[in-house]
Design a protein around this motif. Structure first.
Motif, PDB file in Angstrom:
ATOM      1  N   PRO A 183      99.739  79.421  47.424  1.00  0.00           N
ATOM      2  CA  PRO A 183     100.827  80.404  47.473  1.00  0.00           C
ATOM      3  C   PRO A 183     101.350  80.829  46.093  1.00  0.00           C
ATOM      4  O   PRO A 183     101.922  81.899  45.953  1.00  0.00           O
ATOM      5  N   ALA A 184     101.121  80.020  45.081  1.00  0.00           N
ATOM      6  CA  ALA A 184     101.610  80.319  43.733  1.00  0.00           C
ATOM      7  C   ALA A 184     100.609  81.106  42.894  1.00  0.00           C
ATOM      8  O   ALA A 184     100.918  81.516  41.777  1.00  0.00           O
ATOM      9  N   ALA A 185      99.415  81.334  43.414  1.00  0.00           N
ATOM     10  CA  ALA A 185      98.334  81.951  42.639  1.00  0.00           C
ATOM     11  C   ALA A 185      98.659  83.374  42.215  1.00  0.00           C
ATOM     12  O   ALA A 185      99.223  84.154  42.980  1.00  0.00           O
ATOM     13  N   SER A 186      98.275  83.704  40.992  1.00  0.00           N
ATOM     14  CA  SER A 186      98.359  85.075  40.506  1.00  0.00           C
ATOM     15  C   SER A 186      97.408  85.948  41.308  1.00  0.00           C
ATOM     16  O   SER A 186      96.415  85.456  41.859  1.00  0.00           O
ATOM     17  N   GLU A 187      97.687  87.240  41.331  1.00  0.00           N
ATOM     18  CA  GLU A 187      96.782  88.158  42.008  1.00  0.00           C
ATOM     19  C   GLU A 187      95.415  88.101  41.333  1.00  0.00           C
ATOM     20  O   GLU A 187      95.311  88.051  40.107  1.00  0.00           O
ATOM     21  N   ASP A 188      94.361  88.076  42.116  1.00  0.00           N
ATOM     22  CA  ASP A 188      92.974  88.012  41.642  1.00  0.00           C
ATOM     23  C   ASP A 188      92.636  86.714  40.909  1.00  0.00           C
ATOM     24  O   ASP A 188      91.650  86.659  40.161  1.00  0.00           O
ATOM     25  N   ALA A 189      93.427  85.677  41.119  1.00  0.00           N
ATOM     26  CA  ALA A 189      93.155  84.385  40.476  1.00  0.00           C
ATOM     27  C   ALA A 189      92.002  83.680  41.181  1.00  0.00           C
ATOM     28  O   ALA A 189      91.652  83.997  42.316  1.00  0.00           O
ATOM     29  N   ASP A 190      91.430  82.731  40.486  1.00  0.00           N
ATOM     30  CA  ASP A 190      90.424  81.854  41.070  1.00  0.00           C
ATOM     31  C   ASP A 190      91.083  80.532  41.441  1.00  0.00           C
ATOM     32  O   ASP A 190      92.031  80.084  40.781  1.00  0.00           O
ATOM     33  N   LEU A 191      90.564  79.908  42.470  1.00  0.00           N
ATOM     34  CA  LEU A 191      90.929  78.543  42.832  1.00  0.00           C
ATOM     35  C   LEU A 191      89.866  77.663  42.191  1.00  0.00           C
ATOM     36  O   LEU A 191      88.675  77.809  42.485  1.00  0.00           O
ATOM     37  N   THR A 192      90.289  76.817  41.279  1.00  0.00           N
ATOM     38  CA  THR A 192      89.353  75.982  40.547  1.00  0.00           C
ATOM     39  C   THR A 192      89.508  74.542  40.993  1.00  0.00           C
ATOM     40  O   THR A 192      90.619  74.038  41.106  1.00  0.00           O
ATOM     41  N   CYS A 193      88.389  73.902  41.237  1.00  0.00           N
ATOM     42  CA  CYS A 193      88.394  72.512  41.668  1.00  0.00           C
ATOM     43  C   CYS A 193      87.499  71.730  40.721  1.00  0.00           C
ATOM     44  O   CYS A 193      86.323  72.060  40.561  1.00  0.00           O
ATOM     45  N   GLN A 194      88.079  70.728  40.079  1.00  0.00           N
ATOM     46  CA  GLN A 194      87.332  69.886  39.162  1.00  0.00           C
ATOM     47  C   GLN A 194      87.205  68.498  39.760  1.00  0.00           C
ATOM     48  O   GLN A 194      88.167  67.967  40.321  1.00  0.00           O
ATOM     49  N   PHE A 195      86.022  67.923  39.622  1.00  0.00           N
ATOM     50  CA  PHE A 195      85.739  66.601  40.164  1.00  0.00           C
ATOM     51  C   PHE A 195      85.397  65.669  39.009  1.00  0.00           C
ATOM     52  O   PHE A 195      84.510  65.970  38.214  1.00  0.00           O
TER      53      PHE A 195
ATOM     54  N   LEU B 297      87.196  58.713  42.683  1.00  0.00           N
ATOM     55  CA  LEU B 297      86.935  60.142  42.537  1.00  0.00           C
ATOM     56  C   LEU B 297      88.282  60.825  42.376  1.00  0.00           C
ATOM     57  O   LEU B 297      89.193  60.612  43.180  1.00  0.00           O
ATOM     58  N   THR B 298      88.418  61.621  41.315  1.00  0.00           N
ATOM     59  CA  THR B 298      89.613  62.424  41.109  1.00  0.00           C
ATOM     60  C   THR B 298      89.249  63.875  41.312  1.00  0.00           C
ATOM     61  O   THR B 298      88.252  64.355  40.765  1.00  0.00           O
ATOM     62  N   VAL B 299      90.061  64.564  42.113  1.00  0.00           N
ATOM     63  CA  VAL B 299      89.845  65.974  42.405  1.00  0.00           C
ATOM     64  C   VAL B 299      91.098  66.715  41.956  1.00  0.00           C
ATOM     65  O   VAL B 299      92.204  66.402  42.376  1.00  0.00           O
ATOM     66  N   SER B 300      90.917  67.713  41.084  1.00  0.00           N
ATOM     67  CA  SER B 300      92.017  68.546  40.599  1.00  0.00           C
ATOM     68  C   SER B 300      91.820  69.961  41.108  1.00  0.00           C
ATOM     69  O   SER B 300      90.799  70.585  40.834  1.00  0.00           O
TER      70      SER B 300
ATOM     71  N   LEU C 253      97.729  59.472  51.519  1.00  0.00           N
ATOM     72  CA  LEU C 253      96.279  59.340  51.624  1.00  0.00           C
ATOM     73  C   LEU C 253      95.597  58.941  50.324  1.00  0.00           C
ATOM     74  O   LEU C 253      94.578  58.258  50.347  1.00  0.00           O
ATOM     75  N   ALA C 254      96.107  59.386  49.211  1.00  0.00           N
ATOM     76  CA  ALA C 254      95.442  59.168  47.923  1.00  0.00           C
ATOM     77  C   ALA C 254      95.936  57.903  47.238  1.00  0.00           C
ATOM     78  O   ALA C 254      97.049  57.443  47.473  1.00  0.00           O
ATOM     79  N   THR C 255      95.092  57.353  46.387  1.00  0.00           N
ATOM     80  CA  THR C 255      95.495  56.231  45.549  1.00  0.00           C
ATOM     81  C   THR C 255      96.536  56.703  44.546  1.00  0.00           C
ATOM     82  O   THR C 255      97.483  55.993  44.233  1.00  0.00           O
ATOM     83  N   ASP C 256      96.365  57.946  44.060  1.00  0.00           N
ATOM     84  CA  ASP C 256      97.301  58.531  43.102  1.00  0.00           C
ATOM     85  C   ASP C 256      97.308  60.044  43.308  1.00  0.00           C
ATOM     86  O   ASP C 256      96.269  60.634  43.612  1.00  0.00           O
TER      87      ASP C 256
ATOM     88  N   SER D 179      96.390  67.125  41.480  1.00  0.00           N
ATOM     89  CA  SER D 179      95.268  66.196  41.362  1.00  0.00           C
ATOM     90  C   SER D 179      95.467  65.007  42.284  1.00  0.00           C
ATOM     91  O   SER D 179      96.585  64.495  42.413  1.00  0.00           O
ATOM     92  N   VAL D 180      94.374  64.599  42.902  1.00  0.00           N
ATOM     93  CA  VAL D 180      94.395  63.407  43.750  1.00  0.00           C
ATOM     94  C   VAL D 180      93.245  62.496  43.335  1.00  0.00           C
ATOM     95  O   VAL D 180      92.170  62.966  42.987  1.00  0.00           O
ATOM     96  N   THR D 181      93.522  61.215  43.330  1.00  0.00           N
ATOM     97  CA  THR D 181      92.503  60.219  43.033  1.00  0.00           C
ATOM     98  C   THR D 181      92.376  59.306  44.242  1.00  0.00           C
ATOM     99  O   THR D 181      93.377  58.886  44.813  1.00  0.00           O
TER     100      THR D 181
END
Length: 134
Positions: free
Chosen positions: A61-73, A80-83, A107-110, A123-125
């Motif tokens: 909901p906070a994304a700028s118009e035409d933004a990408d959703l980026t997921c880093q592993f 496993l940390t997912v941002s 659900l997450a450890t952190d 980020s969730v670990t």
């Protein structure tokens, strides 16, 4: 955008999709595949999939118009940390009292949120057997 996380480490895998909830399933599927590769138990894989869904629901909901959703592993033995993050036009105040955050924290450890550098990232670990919810 760089491919490094909050600790300066390079992401092992980075996925970029349009900032639209229709693409959250791609993040969940990728998360499950990577967690399986790290030999996570089925229950922890499902918990991580749910956590990634909630993280996406928080940032989209906070994304700028035409933004990408980026997921880093960030993969390491036993965790496993997912941002999940988006570019934002205005400062964001993470809702730590929201249902989504409660699910993440259970659900997450952190779990953490970062609102610096014009981005909103959650980020969730997960470290199997070390979550509060089990």
């Amino acid at each position: 955008m760089t491919s490094t996380g909050q600790d300066g480490r390079r992401a092992d895998v980075e996925l970029r999709v349009p900032a639209d909830s229709a693409y959250a399933s791609v993040l969940r599927t990728t998360t499950a595949g990577l967690a399986a590769r790290l030999d996570f138990p089925i229950d922890d894989i499902e918990d991580l999939r749910i956590a990634v869904s909630e993280a996406s629901a928080m940032v989209l909901p906070a994304a700028s118009e035409d933004a990408d959703l980026t997921c880093q592993f960030f993969m390491s033995p036993g965790s496993l940390t997912v941002s999940v993050g988006v570019e934002v036009d205005a400062p964001v105040d993470p809702q730590y009292d929201s249902f989504a955050w409660t699910v993440l924290a259970t659900l997450a450890t952190d779990a953490s949120a970062d609102t610096s550098d014009g981005r909103f990232t959650v980020s969730v670990t997960m470290a199997p057997g070390q979550t509060d919810g089990h």
